[in-house]
Write a protein that holds these residues in place. Structure first.
Motif, mmCIF file in Angstrom:
data_model
loop_
_atom_site.group_PDB
_atom_site.id
_atom_site.type_symbol
_atom_site.label_atom_id
_atom_site.label_comp_id
_atom_site.label_asym_id
_atom_site.label_seq_id
_atom_site.Cartn_x
_atom_site.Cartn_y
_atom_site.Cartn_z
ATOM 1 N N PRO A 149 28.910 29.828 21.159
ATOM 2 C CA PRO A 149 29.698 30.375 22.238
ATOM 3 C C PRO A 149 31.003 30.966 21.507
ATOM 4 O O PRO A 149 31.527 30.750 20.664
ATOM 5 N N SER A 150 31.230 32.256 22.017
ATOM 6 C CA SER A 150 32.494 33.014 21.796
ATOM 7 C C SER A 150 33.826 32.243 22.256
ATOM 8 O O SER A 150 33.699 31.867 23.219
ATOM 9 N N GLU A 151 34.710 32.138 21.377
ATOM 10 C CA GLU A 151 36.139 31.639 21.771
ATOM 11 C C GLU A 151 36.958 32.675 22.265
ATOM 12 O O GLU A 151 37.959 32.523 22.869
ATOM 13 N N ARG A 152 36.632 33.971 22.395
ATOM 14 C CA ARG A 152 37.260 34.968 23.041
ATOM 15 C C ARG A 152 36.365 36.120 23.522
ATOM 16 O O ARG A 152 35.392 36.087 23.198
ATOM 17 N N TYR A 153 36.888 36.879 24.404
ATOM 18 C CA TYR A 153 36.221 37.846 25.007
ATOM 19 C C TYR A 153 36.111 39.053 23.967
ATOM 20 O O TYR A 153 36.943 39.493 23.418
ATOM 21 N N LEU A 154 34.691 39.309 23.748
ATOM 22 C CA LEU A 154 34.732 40.575 22.948
ATOM 23 C C LEU A 154 34.240 41.961 23.457
ATOM 24 O O LEU A 154 34.225 42.913 22.755
ATOM 25 N N VAL A 155 33.992 41.852 24.968
ATOM 26 C CA VAL A 155 33.563 42.951 25.717
ATOM 27 C C VAL A 155 34.579 42.964 26.557
ATOM 28 O O VAL A 155 35.011 42.135 27.179
ATOM 29 N N ALA A 156 35.106 44.422 26.762
ATOM 30 C CA ALA A 156 36.203 44.708 27.645
ATOM 31 C C ALA A 156 35.733 44.412 29.186
ATOM 32 O O ALA A 156 34.561 44.912 29.533
ATOM 33 N N ALA A 157 36.731 44.099 30.131
ATOM 34 C CA ALA A 157 36.525 43.902 31.221
ATOM 35 C C ALA A 157 36.672 45.480 31.967
ATOM 36 O O ALA A 157 37.261 46.156 31.352
ATOM 37 N N PRO A 158 36.146 45.715 33.262
ATOM 38 C CA PRO A 158 36.205 46.982 33.928
ATOM 39 C C PRO A 158 37.819 47.522 34.136
ATOM 40 O O PRO A 158 38.668 46.453 34.011
ATOM 41 N N GLU A 159 38.164 48.447 33.921
ATOM 42 C CA GLU A 159 39.631 48.983 33.918
ATOM 43 C C GLU A 159 40.309 48.918 35.289
ATOM 44 O O GLU A 159 39.707 48.629 36.311
ATOM 45 N N LEU A 160 41.653 48.453 35.127
ATOM 46 C CA LEU A 160 42.450 48.513 36.515
ATOM 47 C C LEU A 160 43.021 49.669 36.986
ATOM 48 O O LEU A 160 42.847 50.760 36.154
ATOM 49 N N PRO A 161 43.524 49.783 38.116
ATOM 50 C CA PRO A 161 43.561 48.705 39.171
ATOM 51 C C PRO A 161 42.019 48.144 39.726
ATOM 52 O O PRO A 161 41.377 49.097 40.025
ATOM 53 N N GLN A 162 42.159 47.059 40.218
ATOM 54 C CA GLN A 162 40.696 46.723 41.100
ATOM 55 C C GLN A 162 41.447 46.265 42.293
ATOM 56 O O GLN A 162 42.479 45.537 42.671
ATOM 57 N N ASN A 163 40.575 46.616 43.360
ATOM 58 C CA ASN A 163 40.517 46.166 44.823
ATOM 59 C C ASN A 163 39.328 46.239 45.443
ATOM 60 O O ASN A 163 38.364 46.892 45.123
ATOM 61 N N PHE A 164 39.093 45.334 46.605
ATOM 62 C CA PHE A 164 38.326 45.588 47.146
ATOM 63 C C PHE A 164 38.577 44.878 48.679
ATOM 64 O O PHE A 164 39.415 44.155 48.801
ATOM 65 N N LYS A 165 37.554 45.481 49.698
ATOM 66 C CA LYS A 165 37.885 44.450 51.063
ATOM 67 C C LYS A 165 36.722 43.704 51.144
ATOM 68 O O LYS A 165 35.472 43.741 51.097
ATOM 69 N N ALA A 166 37.308 42.500 51.331
ATOM 70 C CA ALA A 166 36.598 41.175 51.832
ATOM 71 C C ALA A 166 36.355 41.127 53.300
ATOM 72 O O ALA A 166 36.912 41.954 54.104
ATOM 73 N N TYR A 167 35.721 40.063 53.894
ATOM 74 C CA TYR A 167 35.584 40.066 55.122
ATOM 75 C C TYR A 167 36.955 39.832 56.111
ATOM 76 O O TYR A 167 37.157 40.030 57.141
ATOM 77 N N ASP A 168 37.849 38.863 55.291
ATOM 78 C CA ASP A 168 39.066 38.229 55.977
ATOM 79 C C ASP A 168 40.345 38.943 55.307
ATOM 80 O O ASP A 168 41.562 38.495 55.772
ATOM 81 N N GLY A 169 40.086 39.803 54.343
ATOM 82 C CA GLY A 169 41.425 40.186 53.870
ATOM 83 C C GLY A 169 40.976 41.369 52.764
ATOM 84 O O GLY A 169 39.745 41.352 52.444
ATOM 85 N N ARG A 170 42.010 41.963 52.300
ATOM 86 C CA ARG A 170 42.104 42.826 51.236
ATOM 87 C C ARG A 170 42.308 42.132 49.903
ATOM 88 O O ARG A 170 43.662 41.543 49.771
ATOM 89 N N ALA A 171 41.558 42.143 48.934
ATOM 90 C CA ALA A 171 42.137 41.832 47.546
ATOM 91 C C ALA A 171 42.609 42.988 46.628
ATOM 92 O O ALA A 171 41.737 43.850 46.675
ATOM 93 N N SER A 172 43.691 42.801 45.669
ATOM 94 C CA SER A 172 44.188 43.738 44.870
ATOM 95 C C SER A 172 44.570 43.112 43.637
ATOM 96 O O SER A 172 45.141 41.879 43.652
ATOM 97 N N PHE A 173 44.345 43.887 42.468
ATOM 98 C CA PHE A 173 44.967 43.119 41.154
ATOM 99 C C PHE A 173 45.377 44.441 40.290
ATOM 100 O O PHE A 173 44.711 45.213 40.140
ATOM 101 N N ASP A 174 46.569 44.162 39.797
ATOM 102 C CA ASP A 174 47.187 45.248 39.099
ATOM 103 C C ASP A 174 47.585 44.801 37.550
ATOM 104 O O ASP A 174 48.154 45.486 36.867
ATOM 105 N N GLY A 175 46.691 43.915 37.162
ATOM 106 C CA GLY A 175 46.902 43.232 35.827
ATOM 107 C C GLY A 175 47.967 42.345 35.715
ATOM 108 O O GLY A 175 48.094 41.365 34.766
ATOM 109 N N ARG A 176 48.869 42.136 36.583
ATOM 110 C CA ARG A 176 49.890 40.956 36.458
ATOM 111 C C ARG A 176 49.752 40.076 37.681
ATOM 112 O O ARG A 176 49.995 38.932 37.274
#
Length: 287
Positions: free
Chosen positions: A117-144
Motif C-alpha cells: 500500500p502507498s503511504e501517500r497519494y501519488l495521483v492528484a485529486a480532481p481540481e478545486l473548487p468542488q460542489n454538488f447538489k445533494a437531496y437535502d443540501g448543497r455541499a461545497s469545498f474550497d480546499g480549506r
C-alpha cells in the motif's frame, strides 16, 4: 515509451515515468470520465497490469492502482462499475497484440513497492473548487473547509435544528462515500473529535448529505470526496493555519439565494408568515 494507445472512451499516452489518461467527452462517454478530463498516473502508483477479454469483441487493459495511491479510488472503495473505472481501457479485439505489448512494458516499469500500500497519494485529486447538489443540501469545498447548506424541502428537522455546517479540513480525518447508485447513498465527513458511539443515520447527521434520484451523482460527488480526502491527508502531514475570516459572516449571494428560496416556499404556502419573517431576519443578520 512515448506512444499512444487509443481505446473506447479514453486514450493512454505512455511516458517515461507515468501514463497520461485523456478521457473522451462525447455523449456516450461515462459522465465520470467527462468530469475527470485527464489524469496522470505515475508508474509508482500502480500495483499490477492485466489484459483480459471484454464484452462484444473487446479486450480490457487494466492498470490496477496500489491501495492508498489514488484518493478517487480510495473514496470509491470498490463501488464503481467496471464501465466507470478510470483505470480500465477498453479496446477492439484486433488490438489485443498491441495491448499485450504495452501491458508487458508497463509491468516491467512497476516499482519494488508495487505490492505494498502507498503511504501517500501519488495521483492528484480532481481540481478545486468542488460542489454538488445533494437531496437535502448543497455541499461545497474550497480546499480549506467543507460547507453544507440545507434545503427546506429535503433536510430533516434534525439538520435544520443544527443549522448549516462548516467543517475545517483540520477537523476531519476522512470521508465516507456511499454511491448514489445504491439505496440510501450519502457522503459523510469523518471528524477527529467524534465520539465512539454508533453513527447517526445519514439523514439525521449534520456531518452528512444524503443522495437520491438525480442528486449527488457519481461524477460530482465522488471527485468531491476525493478532493476532501487529499486535503485531509495533506493537513495531517503539514499543519495549516486557519484562514482569517470574520466570524459569522456569510456570502451575500448565498444569503440572497436562500431568501429567494424561502420566498418561494412562503408563496406556495409551505411556510407560515411568522416562519418566513423569523427565518428571513435570521438570514439577514448573518450578513
Amino acid at each position: 515509451m512515448g506512444d499512444v494507445l487509443a481505446g473506447i472512451h479514453a486514450t493512454w499516452e505512455f511516458e517515461s515515468d507515468s501514463v497520461l489518461i485523456r478521457f473522451e467527452r462525447g455523449i456516450r462517454a461515462p459522465k465520470l470520465f467527462q468530469a475527470l478530463r485527464e489524469r496522470r498516473i505515475p508508474h509508482e502508483a500502480l500495483e499490477s497490469v492485466t489484459l483480459t477479454q471484454g464484452k462484444r469483441g473487446t479486450v480490457v487493459l487494466h492498470a490496477v492502482p496500489r491501495p492508498g495511491a489514488d484518493p478517487l479510488m480510495e473514496a470509491a472503495a470498490g463501488q464503481l462499475k467496471d464501465g466507470c473505472d478510470p483505470y480500465r481501457l477498453v479496446l477492439p479485439a484486433e488490438r489485443e497484440t498491441l495491448a499485450e505489448y504495452y501491458a508487458d512494458e508497463l509491468r516491467a516499469l512497476l516499482g519494488r513497492d508495487a505490492a505494498e500500500p502507498s503511504e501517500r497519494y501519488l495521483v492528484a485529486a480532481p481540481e478545486l473548487p468542488q460542489n454538488f447538489k445533494a437531496y437535502d443540501g448543497r455541499a461545497s469545498f474550497d480546499g480549506r473547509q467543507v460547507s453544507f447548506r440545507w434545503f427546506w424541502t429535503g433536510a430533516s428537522s434534525a439538520k435544520w435544528k443544527a443549522g448549516d455546517q462548516t467543517f475545517p479540513v483540520a477537523s476531519l480525518c476522512g470521508v465516507e462515500w456511499r454511491s448514489p447508485e445504491v439505496f440510501d447513498g450519502y457522503l459523510r465527513l469523518l471528524r477527529r473529535a467524534a465520539d465512539d458511539s454508533a453513527p447517526l443515520q445519514a439523514d439525521q447527521d449534520p456531518a452528512a448529505v444524503v443522495f437520491g434520484l438525480g442528486y449527488g451523482p457519481v461524477h460530482e460527488s465522488l471527485p468531491f470526496a476525493a478532493a476532501v480526502l487529499q486535503a485531509v491527508r495533506g493537513a495531517a502531514a503539514v499543519p495549516v493555519p486557519a484562514p482569517r475570516t470574520a466570524p459569522g459572516l456569510r456570502d451575500p449571494a448565498d444569503i440572497a439565494e436562500r431568501i429567494r428560496h424561502l420566498g418561494e416556499l412562503h408563496q406556495a404556502g409551505l411556510v407560515t408568515d411568522a416562519e418566513f419573517t423569523a427565518k428571513k431576519t435570521e438570514l439577514l443578520a448573518q450578513l
